[in-house]
Scaffold this motif. Structure first.
Motif, PDB file in Angstrom:
ATOM      1  N   ALA A 143     -33.866  70.314   8.256  1.00 36.37           N
ATOM      2  CA  ALA A 143     -34.199  71.221   7.232  1.00 36.37           C
ATOM      3  C   ALA A 143     -33.131  71.989   6.958  1.00 36.37           C
ATOM      4  O   ALA A 143     -32.765  72.450   5.749  1.00 36.37           O
ATOM      5  N   ARG A 144     -32.207  71.856   7.767  1.00 31.58           N
ATOM      6  CA  ARG A 144     -30.780  72.701   7.465  1.00 31.58           C
ATOM      7  C   ARG A 144     -29.458  71.831   7.079  1.00 31.58           C
ATOM      8  O   ARG A 144     -28.659  72.024   6.293  1.00 31.58           O
TER       9      ARG A 144
ATOM     10  N   GLY B 181     -28.189  74.526   2.186  1.00 37.96           N
ATOM     11  CA  GLY B 181     -28.235  75.749   1.709  1.00 37.96           C
ATOM     12  C   GLY B 181     -27.062  75.795   0.558  1.00 37.96           C
ATOM     13  O   GLY B 181     -27.316  76.155  -0.463  1.00 37.96           O
ATOM     14  N   CYS B 182     -25.951  75.386   0.854  1.00 39.24           N
ATOM     15  CA  CYS B 182     -24.716  75.601   0.020  1.00 39.24           C
ATOM     16  C   CYS B 182     -24.047  74.266  -0.486  1.00 39.24           C
ATOM     17  O   CYS B 182     -23.208  74.315  -1.308  1.00 39.24           O
TER      18      CYS B 182
ATOM     19  N   THR C  59     -21.861  82.847   0.077  1.00 42.28           N
ATOM     20  CA  THR C  59     -23.197  83.351   0.066  1.00 42.28           C
ATOM     21  C   THR C  59     -24.224  82.427   0.704  1.00 42.28           C
ATOM     22  O   THR C  59     -25.459  82.789   0.487  1.00 42.28           O
ATOM     23  N   CYS C  60     -24.031  81.451   1.670  1.00 42.70           N
ATOM     24  CA  CYS C  60     -24.771  80.815   2.046  1.00 42.70           C
ATOM     25  C   CYS C  60     -25.636  81.440   3.280  1.00 42.70           C
ATOM     26  O   CYS C  60     -24.976  82.203   4.012  1.00 42.70           O
ATOM     27  N   GLU C  61     -26.946  81.336   3.248  1.00 48.81           N
ATOM     28  CA  GLU C  61     -27.632  82.199   4.203  1.00 48.81           C
ATOM     29  C   GLU C  61     -27.439  81.480   5.680  1.00 48.81           C
ATOM     30  O   GLU C  61     -27.708  82.196   6.640  1.00 48.81           O
ATOM     31  N   ALA C  62     -26.960  80.364   5.908  1.00 48.65           N
ATOM     32  CA  ALA C  62     -26.942  79.866   7.033  1.00 48.65           C
ATOM     33  C   ALA C  62     -25.264  80.050   7.622  1.00 48.65           C
ATOM     34  O   ALA C  62     -25.073  79.571   8.724  1.00 48.65           O
ATOM     35  N   SER C  63     -24.428  80.558   6.841  1.00 46.08           N
ATOM     36  CA  SER C  63     -23.194  80.786   7.352  1.00 46.08           C
ATOM     37  C   SER C  63     -23.007  81.445   8.574  1.00 46.08           C
ATOM     38  O   SER C  63     -22.027  81.008   9.437  1.00 46.08           O
ATOM     39  N   GLU C  64     -23.725  82.361   9.062  1.00 48.55           N
ATOM     40  CA  GLU C  64     -23.632  82.916  10.158  1.00 48.55           C
ATOM     41  C   GLU C  64     -24.039  82.067  11.597  1.00 48.55           C
ATOM     42  O   GLU C  64     -23.698  82.194  12.681  1.00 48.55           O
ATOM     43  N   GLN C  65     -25.076  81.078  11.423  1.00 49.74           N
ATOM     44  CA  GLN C  65     -25.546  80.685  12.568  1.00 49.74           C
ATOM     45  C   GLN C  65     -25.572  79.142  12.657  1.00 49.74           C
ATOM     46  O   GLN C  65     -25.537  78.760  13.581  1.00 49.74           O
TER      47      GLN C  65
ATOM     48  N   SER D 120     -14.247  71.747  14.612  1.00 51.65           N
ATOM     49  CA  SER D 120     -13.968  72.835  13.708  1.00 51.65           C
ATOM     50  C   SER D 120     -15.411  73.474  13.250  1.00 51.65           C
ATOM     51  O   SER D 120     -16.230  72.614  12.924  1.00 51.65           O
ATOM     52  N   PRO D 121     -15.161  74.785  13.041  1.00 47.37           N
ATOM     53  CA  PRO D 121     -16.357  75.522  12.617  1.00 47.37           C
ATOM     54  C   PRO D 121     -16.794  74.821  10.897  1.00 47.37           C
ATOM     55  O   PRO D 121     -15.910  74.731  10.297  1.00 47.37           O
ATOM     56  N   PHE D 122     -17.993  74.821  10.763  1.00 48.05           N
ATOM     57  CA  PHE D 122     -18.453  74.517   9.534  1.00 48.05           C
ATOM     58  C   PHE D 122     -18.060  75.447   8.409  1.00 48.05           C
ATOM     59  O   PHE D 122     -18.297  76.513   8.669  1.00 48.05           O
ATOM     60  N   SER D 123     -17.357  74.975   7.350  1.00 49.57           N
ATOM     61  CA  SER D 123     -17.105  75.834   6.146  1.00 49.57           C
ATOM     62  C   SER D 123     -18.296  76.072   4.950  1.00 49.57           C
ATOM     63  O   SER D 123     -18.203  75.461   4.156  1.00 49.57           O
TER      64      SER D 123
END
Length: 67
Positions: free
Chosen positions: A12-13, A25-26, A44-50, A37-40
């Motif tokens: 879903a993500r 999302g983005c 404004t993406c709602e998934a950016s924190e999780q 490496s963390p995903f960039s």
């Protein structure tokens, strides 16, 4: 059964396009070789924190599914 729900949640993500994990999302993407490496995400993406490590999450899900 739990691994199936995890895979559904991952799908879903994320999607895999041309060997890259793409955020639904983005639409930013990451190559497998950058998996540590963390995903960039876009700002404004709602998934950016999780959702920071899609490849690692997928690897963990597949390990659980294999048993």
């Amino acid at each position: 059964m739990e691994s199936e729900r995890g895979i559904d949640k991952w799908n879903a993500r994320w999607m895999i396009v041309a060997g890259r994990a793409v955020c639904t999302g983005c639409l930013e993407s990451q190559a497998l070789e950058d998996c540590e490496s963390p995903f960039s995400h876009t700002p404004t993406c709602e998934a950016s924190e999780q959702a920071q490590h899609p490849w690692i999450a997928l690897h963990d899900l597949m390990d659980c599914a294999r048993g």
